[in-house]
Design an enzyme around this catalytic site. Sequence first.
Site: not given
Length: 428
Positions: A141, A217, A220, A243, A385
Amino acid sequence: MGAEPVSDRGGVAERTILDVLDVAAIKRDFPILEREVNGKRLVYLDSASSSQKPQSVLDAMDEHYRDHYANIHRGVYTIAEESTTSYERARTKMANLLGAASTSEIVFTKNVTEAINLVAYSWARANLSAGDAIVVTEMEHHANIVPWQILAAERGVELRWIPLTDGFRLDLSRLDELLDGAKLLAVSALSNVLGTTNDIRPLADAAHAAGALVLVDAAQAVPHCRVDVQQWDADFVGFTGHKMLGPSGIGGLWARAELLEAMPPFLGGGEMIRDVRQDGFTTNEIPWKFEAGTMPIVEATGLAAAVDYLERLGIDAVHDHERRITAYALEALQERFGERLTIYGPREIDGRGSAISFLFEGIHAHDISQVLDEDAVCVRAGHHCAKPLMRVLGVPATTRASFYVYNDESDVDALVESLAKAEKFFAI
Ligand SMILES: Cc1ncc(COP(=O)(O)O)c(C=O)c1O
């Protein structure tokens, strides 16, 4: 704080851990899912972008504002202490959820983007100079690309890219070469576009063997599967509250305490200091050293309620549920549309999450999304993104459906029916 708010909506808010998710009950916990759009039941398939919020999160935030609100860490009066306790309780919950060694390893930020920028501006600027290298992947991302590009331009740091295989996974055949002399590997645990899950531990082992640190990261991953920062053996892990059923405006960074101790402050101001004189300042202890200014106090309370909700469902049950729904969706899409629909991401359910990106030949992703909106089916269209990834895939945009705890087969069926309508609509 007073008694924890519970939902009286007949959902799962106050139940104990379930092995298999009762999606009908879960749906009742999310007020927005009761509304209609264009006269149709709302089918929300954009959780990879941001999840909806259960009543218990809304109640917790409402109660904080109504009964306990004051600024934190400052007042010694009762409601200020209640407000502080609630904020710090969120830190404890996130530390437990991620398997952190201590609450001092959790720094709150406004989102994962800020968490990654914190590492880029603090740790990286203190440790990287011209000639150093950072390894990223082609599926990142922008949040895990642009902070490193800014640093690269400023410092003469080299950015190296792990490419993709034809099966939409990381091509690790040249990993050792890419890591040679690198100071950081920055990688997502789960791609928001492809749905690909990356196996972090072997990547961390390879990075550490090469003398590099590892930033994950996990925007998700944390909402959808069990994350254990010790098992990953990562050095920095970023997450984002909105999220994972929590409110927007809060996210955070987990990092090893010794790294946080050694890192210079990122943002300066109130809260992050121990003392300020005309000739300088000393910083607060970690994690507060990195929490400048008034923080997202009530959002932290909402995040804690979101963690409670996820834990009541059981994160493994959440993961299993998403596997079932994703497998059902992959099969349904393939069966109904065959080769006319291209999926950009792994077809196999192992090693993938619930985001499914796709394109119909000759129909723009945005057009699909607009037609689906007429049926109240919410999917995301665009570059997500991840423009470098779009360039690798050779497409300007994809349509993406993503599933979460409140989605079931009926939502997948609604997607498929609406896509069939769109396909017919655009047929020449
Ligand atoms: C993998 C990944 N990283 C980073 C982000 C950025 O999240 P935020 O906007 O909450 O910082 C997202 C959001 O879509 C994401 O999917």
